[in-house]
Design an enzyme around this catalytic site. Structure first.
Site, PDB file in Angstrom:
ATOM      1  N   HIS A  88       8.561  44.453  81.448  1.00 27.28           N
ATOM      2  CA  HIS A  88       7.527  44.587  82.476  1.00 27.28           C
ATOM      3  C   HIS A  88       7.418  43.380  83.403  1.00 27.28           C
ATOM      4  O   HIS A  88       7.439  42.244  82.924  1.00 27.28           O
ATOM      5  CB  HIS A  88       6.171  44.815  81.802  1.00 27.28           C
ATOM      6  CG  HIS A  88       6.175  45.961  80.851  1.00 27.28           C
ATOM      7  ND1 HIS A  88       6.324  45.787  79.484  1.00 27.28           N
ATOM      8  CD2 HIS A  88       6.091  47.290  81.052  1.00 27.28           C
ATOM      9  CE1 HIS A  88       6.319  46.972  78.898  1.00 27.28           C
ATOM     10  NE2 HIS A  88       6.193  47.903  79.818  1.00 27.28           N
ATOM     11  N   SER A 142       3.785  52.643  80.442  1.00 33.26           N
ATOM     12  CA  SER A 142       3.206  51.306  80.298  1.00 33.26           C
ATOM     13  C   SER A 142       3.007  50.579  81.621  1.00 33.26           C
ATOM     14  O   SER A 142       2.201  49.656  81.703  1.00 33.26           O
ATOM     15  CB  SER A 142       4.086  50.452  79.395  1.00 33.26           C
ATOM     16  OG  SER A 142       5.406  50.386  79.908  1.00 33.26           O
ATOM     17  N   ASP A 168       7.561  40.311  80.122  1.00 33.53           N
ATOM     18  CA  ASP A 168       8.262  40.493  78.852  1.00 33.53           C
ATOM     19  C   ASP A 168       9.611  41.138  79.159  1.00 33.53           C
ATOM     20  O   ASP A 168      10.042  41.142  80.317  1.00 33.53           O
ATOM     21  CB  ASP A 168       7.404  41.304  77.854  1.00 33.53           C
ATOM     22  CG  ASP A 168       7.067  42.708  78.363  1.00 33.53           C
ATOM     23  OD1 ASP A 168       7.756  43.200  79.272  1.00 33.53           O
ATOM     24  OD2 ASP A 168       6.111  43.311  77.827  1.00 33.53           O
TER      25      ASP A 168
END
Ligand SMILES: *[C@@H]1O[C@H](CO)[C@@H](O)[C@H](O)[C@H]1NC(C)=O
Length: 363
Positions: free
Chosen positions: A341, A50, A338
């Site tokens: 990240h 991600s 978040d």
């Protein structure tokens, strides 16, 4: 035209005029100058999780998605592209710094045109890892499957650019590989599912799967490869929540595993580069860069480094970080977007550091 015709009358030597033109060109804004000069590499090609997925997961059936608000709130057009941050992510920043382009798109993006392929794409998939079991659990694209996508990409390049040009793009491009964090997080979340029980053996296993991936990538033509080591995963907001106690300390076991893996990876990259002179594989340290940001946020103008900006900042990620969540009022004060990240501003600091410290080794 008139001035050119009148030039001889004033007897200005041609050399003076061309010098003046060159001087005036240098006064043009930096951006115009950069786009007219050659980029440092033809393309930026990306594999991983991600941290470097610009939205491949939008096109597969997985819960690991970030293509809805508040993701992308600071992206151009406030678009939630699937990038796991409030704005751009590291491949975008790297490609921009190299003069290649401003955004590195997802390979699965249905709007791709030939020029996008010529200058590089990302095959990364959020929630994937080097350990095949990690990607299976999260329904993400495993690293080895990302290599199959790369093979298909190479075929497309050949059709667009011809054999010779395609070969030079493949060999001269910058490759970014960023994976392994989800393996560590998953390992501690669900240890019963892992056949390997001790972290020394698991770190060795992870390094071996990373090495197999990288050797295959080199066999497929990659020559300039930056491999990101693991961050201090135990200090991500999510891991503090899961294992940091009421004081939200860093989870030491996650950091131990990350450090063990990083040491092994560093040695392996040196070994592979020494063994096979075709390719250069460099270790990109993420651990110390991110740890410094986490431990000394004020040094970088951040206020909060133990919680993310989205929701309570302790758990929210992917579907849990959604339009119903309260978002912090000033994201510039937050290191994390978040619970997993970094924010765009934090990513920029990290990429600038990597460029300044490591990039010359590959160019
Ligand atoms: C947001 O925070 C940054 C960093 O602390 C600061 O420079 C900026 O002025 C703040 N913006 C607003 C609107 O408060």
């Amino acid at each position: 035209m008139a001035s050119i015709i009148s030039l001889p009358r004033y007897n200005i030597p041609l050399k003076t005029i061309s010098t003046l033109i060159i001087f005036l060109l240098q006064l043009l804004p930096d951006r115009a100058h950069r786009s007219s000069s050659r980029p440092a590499v033809p393309a930026v090609i990306v594999f991983g999780d991600s941290v470097v997925d610009p939205g491949n997961n939008n096109y597969i059936d997985t819960p690991a998605k970030g293509n809805f608000p508040p993701y992308g709130q600071d992206f151009p057009g406030h678009e939630a592209t699937g990038r796991f941050s409030n704005g751009r992510i590291t491949p975008d920043m790297m490609a921009s710094a190299l003069g290649v382009k401003e955004l590195v798109p997802a390979y699965f993006d249905t709007r791709l045109v030939d020029q996008d392929l010529l200058t590089g794409v990302s095959f990364a998939s959020a929630a994937s890892g080097f350990d095949p079991l990690t990607s299976t659990i999260a329904l993400a694209i495993p690293m080895m499957k990302q290599l199959d996508m790369f093979k298909e990409y190479k075929e497309k390049l050949r059709k667009i650019a011809g054999k010779k040009k395609a070969a030079s793009i493949i060999s001269e491009s910058l490759y970014m590989v960023c994976s392994g964090s989800n393996d560590v997080a998953e390992y501690f979340l669900d240890p019963l599912r892992r056949p390997i029980k001790d972290i020394a053996t698991y770190s060795e296993f992870l390094m071996q799967t990373a090495s197999n991936f990288l050797q295959e990538l080199v066999n497929l033509g990659a020559r300039r490869v930056g491999v990101t080591g693991l961050p201090p995963i135990g200090c991500l907001p999510s891991q503090r929540t899961l294992a940091g106690g009421v004081l939200r300390r860093c989870a030491a076991n996650r950091n131990d595993l990350a450090k063990k893996y990083n040491e092994k990876l560093k040695r392996e990259l040196n070994r592979l580069t020494a063994k096979d002179s075709r390719a250069k594989l460099i270790y990109v340290d993420m651990y110390s860069v991110l740890l410094d940001l986490i431990q000394k946020p004020q040094k970088y103008g951040f206020r909060v480094s133990k919680r993310g900006c989205c929701g309570t900042g302790t758990l929210e990620v992917a579907k849990l970080c959604n339009r119903l969540c309260h978002v912090c009022s000033n994201v510039s004060k937050y290191l994390f977007w978040d619970s997993y990240h970094p924010t765009e501003r934090a990513y920029k600091i990290i990429v600038d550091k990597i460029i300044q410290r490591d990039l010359h080794l590959l160019l």
